[in-house]
Design a protein around this motif. Structure first.
Motif, PDB file in Angstrom:
ATOM      1  N   VAL A 120      36.312 111.129 -36.859  1.00 37.36           N
ATOM      2  CA  VAL A 120      36.324 109.677 -37.002  1.00 37.36           C
ATOM      3  C   VAL A 120      37.575 109.144 -36.322  1.00 37.36           C
ATOM      4  CG1 VAL A 120      36.448 107.728 -38.597  1.00 37.36           C
ATOM      5  CG2 VAL A 120      35.040 109.726 -39.181  1.00 37.36           C
ATOM      6  N   ALA A 121      37.400 108.105 -35.529  1.00 37.62           N
ATOM      7  CA  ALA A 121      38.547 107.432 -34.894  1.00 37.62           C
ATOM      8  C   ALA A 121      38.500 105.952 -35.262  1.00 37.62           C
ATOM      9  CB  ALA A 121      38.499 107.614 -33.391  1.00 37.62           C
ATOM     10  N   ILE A 122      39.638 105.420 -35.691  1.00 38.90           N
ATOM     11  CA  ILE A 122      39.748 104.010 -36.082  1.00 38.90           C
ATOM     12  C   ILE A 122      40.800 103.361 -35.194  1.00 38.90           C
ATOM     13  CG2 ILE A 122      40.334 102.390 -37.931  1.00 38.90           C
ATOM     14  CD1 ILE A 122      39.512 104.584 -39.940  1.00 38.90           C
ATOM     15  N   ILE A 123      40.411 102.306 -34.479  1.00 31.72           N
ATOM     16  CA  ILE A 123      41.354 101.539 -33.672  1.00 31.72           C
ATOM     17  C   ILE A 123      41.585 100.206 -34.369  1.00 31.72           C
ATOM     18  CG2 ILE A 123      41.805 100.452 -31.442  1.00 31.72           C
ATOM     19  CD1 ILE A 123      40.044 102.524 -30.130  1.00 31.72           C
ATOM     20  N   ASP A 124      42.825  99.970 -34.787  1.00 29.39           N
ATOM     21  CA  ASP A 124      43.145  98.786 -35.593  1.00 29.39           C
ATOM     22  C   ASP A 124      44.537  98.261 -35.220  1.00 29.39           C
ATOM     23  OD1 ASP A 124      43.311  96.870 -37.602  1.00 29.39           O
ATOM     24  OD2 ASP A 124      43.925  98.324 -39.135  1.00 29.39           O
ATOM     25  N   PRO A 125      44.622  97.050 -34.638  1.00 25.47           N
ATOM     26  CA  PRO A 125      43.529  96.112 -34.359  1.00 25.47           C
ATOM     27  C   PRO A 125      42.988  96.296 -32.941  1.00 25.47           C
ATOM     28  CG  PRO A 125      45.632  95.013 -34.037  1.00 25.47           C
ATOM     29  CD  PRO A 125      45.942  96.438 -34.443  1.00 25.47           C
ATOM     30  N   ALA A 126      41.680  96.289 -32.827  1.00 25.08           N
ATOM     31  CA  ALA A 126      41.072  96.447 -31.509  1.00 25.08           C
ATOM     32  C   ALA A 126      41.376  95.263 -30.602  1.00 25.08           C
ATOM     33  CB  ALA A 126      39.560  96.627 -31.658  1.00 25.08           C
ATOM     34  N   ASP A 127      41.693  94.102 -31.193  1.00 28.46           N
ATOM     35  CA  ASP A 127      42.044  92.924 -30.386  1.00 28.46           C
ATOM     36  C   ASP A 127      43.268  93.187 -29.518  1.00 28.46           C
ATOM     37  OD1 ASP A 127      40.139  91.333 -32.009  1.00 28.46           O
ATOM     38  OD2 ASP A 127      41.657  91.540 -33.560  1.00 28.46           O
ATOM     39  N   ALA A 128      44.080  94.177 -29.881  1.00 28.92           N
ATOM     40  CA  ALA A 128      45.335  94.423 -29.172  1.00 28.92           C
ATOM     41  C   ALA A 128      45.203  95.442 -28.047  1.00 28.92           C
ATOM     42  CB  ALA A 128      46.405  94.897 -30.157  1.00 28.92           C
ATOM     43  N   VAL A 129      44.021  96.023 -27.873  1.00 29.57           N
ATOM     44  CA  VAL A 129      43.825  96.985 -26.787  1.00 29.57           C
ATOM     45  C   VAL A 129      43.886  96.238 -25.456  1.00 29.57           C
ATOM     46  CG1 VAL A 129      42.228  98.648 -25.762  1.00 29.57           C
ATOM     47  CG2 VAL A 129      42.429  98.494 -28.252  1.00 29.57           C
ATOM     48  N   ASN A 130      44.681  96.725 -24.511  1.00 25.07           N
ATOM     49  CA  ASN A 130      44.782  96.010 -23.240  1.00 25.07           C
ATOM     50  C   ASN A 130      43.654  96.415 -22.286  1.00 25.07           C
ATOM     51  OD1 ASN A 130      45.601  98.374 -21.845  1.00 25.07           O
ATOM     52  ND2 ASN A 130      47.765  97.886 -22.094  1.00 25.07           N
ATOM     53  N   ARG A 131      43.554  95.685 -21.172  1.00 23.50           N
ATOM     54  CA  ARG A 131      42.399  95.848 -20.284  1.00 23.50           C
ATOM     55  C   ARG A 131      42.303  97.270 -19.726  1.00 23.50           C
ATOM     56  NH1 ARG A 131      39.033  92.431 -17.943  1.00 23.50           N
ATOM     57  NH2 ARG A 131      40.241  90.637 -18.683  1.00 23.50           N
ATOM     58  N   ALA A 132      43.422  97.811 -19.286  1.00 23.12           N
ATOM     59  CA  ALA A 132      43.389  99.161 -18.718  1.00 23.12           C
ATOM     60  C   ALA A 132      42.935 100.181 -19.755  1.00 23.12           C
ATOM     61  CB  ALA A 132      44.775  99.530 -18.192  1.00 23.12           C
ATOM     62  N   ALA A 133      43.365  99.987 -20.988  1.00 23.63           N
ATOM     63  CA  ALA A 133      42.971 100.907 -22.056  1.00 23.63           C
ATOM     64  C   ALA A 133      41.478 100.800 -22.353  1.00 23.63           C
ATOM     65  CB  ALA A 133      43.799 100.632 -23.301  1.00 23.63           C
ATOM     66  N   TRP A 134      40.945  99.574 -22.324  1.00 22.49           N
ATOM     67  CA  TRP A 134      39.499  99.421 -22.531  1.00 22.49           C
ATOM     68  C   TRP A 134      38.724 100.177 -21.456  1.00 22.49           C
ATOM     69  CZ3 TRP A 134      38.011  98.686 -26.993  1.00 22.49           C
ATOM     70  CH2 TRP A 134      38.435  97.651 -27.827  1.00 22.49           C
ATOM     71  N   ASN A 135      39.157 100.067 -20.229  1.00 27.57           N
ATOM     72  CA  ASN A 135      38.476 100.770 -19.147  1.00 27.57           C
ATOM     73  C   ASN A 135      38.480 102.272 -19.383  1.00 27.57           C
ATOM     74  OD1 ASN A 135      37.917  98.367 -17.826  1.00 27.57           O
ATOM     75  ND2 ASN A 135      39.772  98.442 -16.563  1.00 27.57           N
ATOM     76  N   ALA A 136      39.578 102.775 -19.930  1.00 25.64           N
ATOM     77  CA  ALA A 136      39.672 104.204 -20.220  1.00 25.64           C
ATOM     78  C   ALA A 136      38.738 104.618 -21.355  1.00 25.64           C
ATOM     79  CB  ALA A 136      41.116 104.566 -20.560  1.00 25.64           C
ATOM     80  N   LEU A 137      38.397 103.674 -22.221  1.00 27.69           N
ATOM     81  CA  LEU A 137      37.542 103.993 -23.372  1.00 27.69           C
ATOM     82  C   LEU A 137      36.054 103.954 -23.025  1.00 27.69           C
ATOM     83  CD1 LEU A 137      37.784 104.619 -26.428  1.00 27.69           C
ATOM     84  CD2 LEU A 137      37.499 102.179 -26.852  1.00 27.69           C
ATOM     85  N   LEU A 138      35.708 103.318 -21.916  1.00 27.54           N
ATOM     86  CA  LEU A 138      34.293 103.118 -21.592  1.00 27.54           C
ATOM     87  C   LEU A 138      33.520 104.434 -21.500  1.00 27.54           C
ATOM     88  CD1 LEU A 138      33.909 100.195 -19.027  1.00 27.54           C
ATOM     89  CD2 LEU A 138      32.753 100.488 -21.233  1.00 27.54           C
ATOM     90  N   LYS A 139      34.098 105.441 -20.867  1.00 27.99           N
ATOM     91  CA  LYS A 139      33.386 106.706 -20.708  1.00 27.99           C
ATOM     92  C   LYS A 139      33.073 107.325 -22.066  1.00 27.99           C
ATOM     93  CE  LYS A 139      33.479 111.198 -18.406  1.00 27.99           C
ATOM     94  NZ  LYS A 139      34.225 112.130 -17.518  1.00 27.99           N
ATOM     95  N   THR A 140      34.029 107.234 -22.999  1.00 29.06           N
ATOM     96  CA  THR A 140      33.807 107.768 -24.346  1.00 29.06           C
ATOM     97  C   THR A 140      32.643 107.051 -25.021  1.00 29.06           C
ATOM     98  OG1 THR A 140      36.140 108.358 -24.573  1.00 29.06           O
ATOM     99  CG2 THR A 140      34.871 108.124 -26.610  1.00 29.06           C
TER     100      THR A 140
END
Length: 320
Positions: free
Chosen positions: A116-136
């Motif tokens: 289980v992975a919890i990202i809190d707060p997800a609102d604070a994830v920056n754009r580059a990090a979101w791109n890195a998460l897409l494959k997952t």
């Protein structure tokens, strides 16, 4: 991860998620959303415990003990980390954190149940990090759960939201919120006043009653009235408003109080309405400035000068 007593609205959200999990309808990724302070994290924590060690773990259960200690190898928690100099926390969740998380989610769960992975707060994830998460998100592995906690889900990229289920914790009906507040030991009149001030958010109303937020609100209302009548000095008031950790809350209360004035059906003067609306926006912009390096007292001076001069009208203008 302590076991907290759920509010009725938390319990409804947990029951909904649990039913989906037990019936195989809970996907690998979920956005758990709702107003800040409504209790999203407690729901996510309880659900994580269920996934990793069952609903009611036996006394001495290894998984439950590791979760409680924050050291369970199959529970990843991503939030703000310290800056390089260690003096404060970052304001964003950055790409290195997401890359590390994605790498861990490719590994076999150490204790065999799931990860289980919890990202809190997800609102604070920056754009580059979101791109890195897409494959997952696009290539999930069995037994992996990724939960994004968000107070403002529309701020998340559409490419992320479209790949996640949504579970929302909504503000409860007023009667339920009032009953809950009164069950905490607060009288009906105080509960109603605080709930109105918090715009129906019971947990926020409770914190304001128990931690002095309502007294602060009354103080702010008094200051605005005295400034409008020329009975307080702007600079000294600004310095007092900016002098402690309650500066942002003072501005929130001030904006809310002015918004309430603008919503008064007895107010029909369009000039006054426009001034109130403009000052409401200015107060919220000033609250955002408090997160920057701008000196809080100087920002407050500009705001309160605008209130004094706007409230008293052009005949009493000037910035002195």
């Amino acid at each position: 991860m302590s076991d907290v007593v759920f509010t009725p609205w938390q319990q409804r959200a947990y029951d909904q998620a649990l039913a989906a999990l037990q019936s195989g309808r809970l996907g690998h990724a979920m956005v758990l959303c709702g107003p800040a302070g409504i209790g999203k994290r407690a729901v996510a924590d309880r659900l994580a415990r269920y996934v990793l060690c069952g609903e009611v773990p036996a006394l001495g259960n290894r998984d439950a003990q590791l979760i409680a200690a924050g050291t369970h190898p199959d529970l990843q928690q991503v939030s703000f980390i310290p800056t390089k100099d260690g003096t404060k926390l970052r304001s964003e969740i950055v790409i290195d954190q997401i890359r590390e998380l994605s790498q861990k989610l490719t590994l076999t769960p150490q204790y065999g149940r799931a990860q289980v992975a919890i990202i809190d707060p997800a609102d604070a994830v920056n754009r580059a990090a979101w791109n890195a998460l897409l494959k997952t998100l696009e290539e999930p592995q069995p037994g992996r759960y990724l939960w994004l906690l968000s107070a403002e889900p529309m701020r998340l990229p559409a490419t992320i939201r479209s790949r996640c289920q949504k579970l929302e914790i909504r503000l409860p009906p007023r009667a339920e919120a009032m009953a809950w507040l009164m069950a905490q030991g607060y009288p009906e009149v105080s509960s109603a006043e605080a709930l109105d001030a918090a715009r129906g958010h019971p947990a926020l109303a409770l914190s304001w009653m128990s931690e002095g937020g309502m007294a602060l609100r009354r103080e702010v209302a008094g200051d605005l009235g005295k400034l409008e009548r020329g009975q307080l000095a702007v600079v000294e008031t600004a310095q007092r408003w900016a002098a402690d950790e309650h500066a942002a809350l003072r501005l929130r209360h001030a904006a809310d109080l002015v918004l309430a004035q603008a919503a008064d059906p007895a107010l029909t003067d369009p000039v006054r309405l426009n001034k109130l609306a403009a000052w409401f926006d200015a107060a919220n912009r000033t609250r955002d400035l408090l997160r920057t390096t701008v000196r809080a007292d100087l920002a407050m001076v500009d705001l309160l000068l605008a209130w004094r001069d706007g409230a008293r009208g052009p005949a009493n203008g000037g910035r002195g």
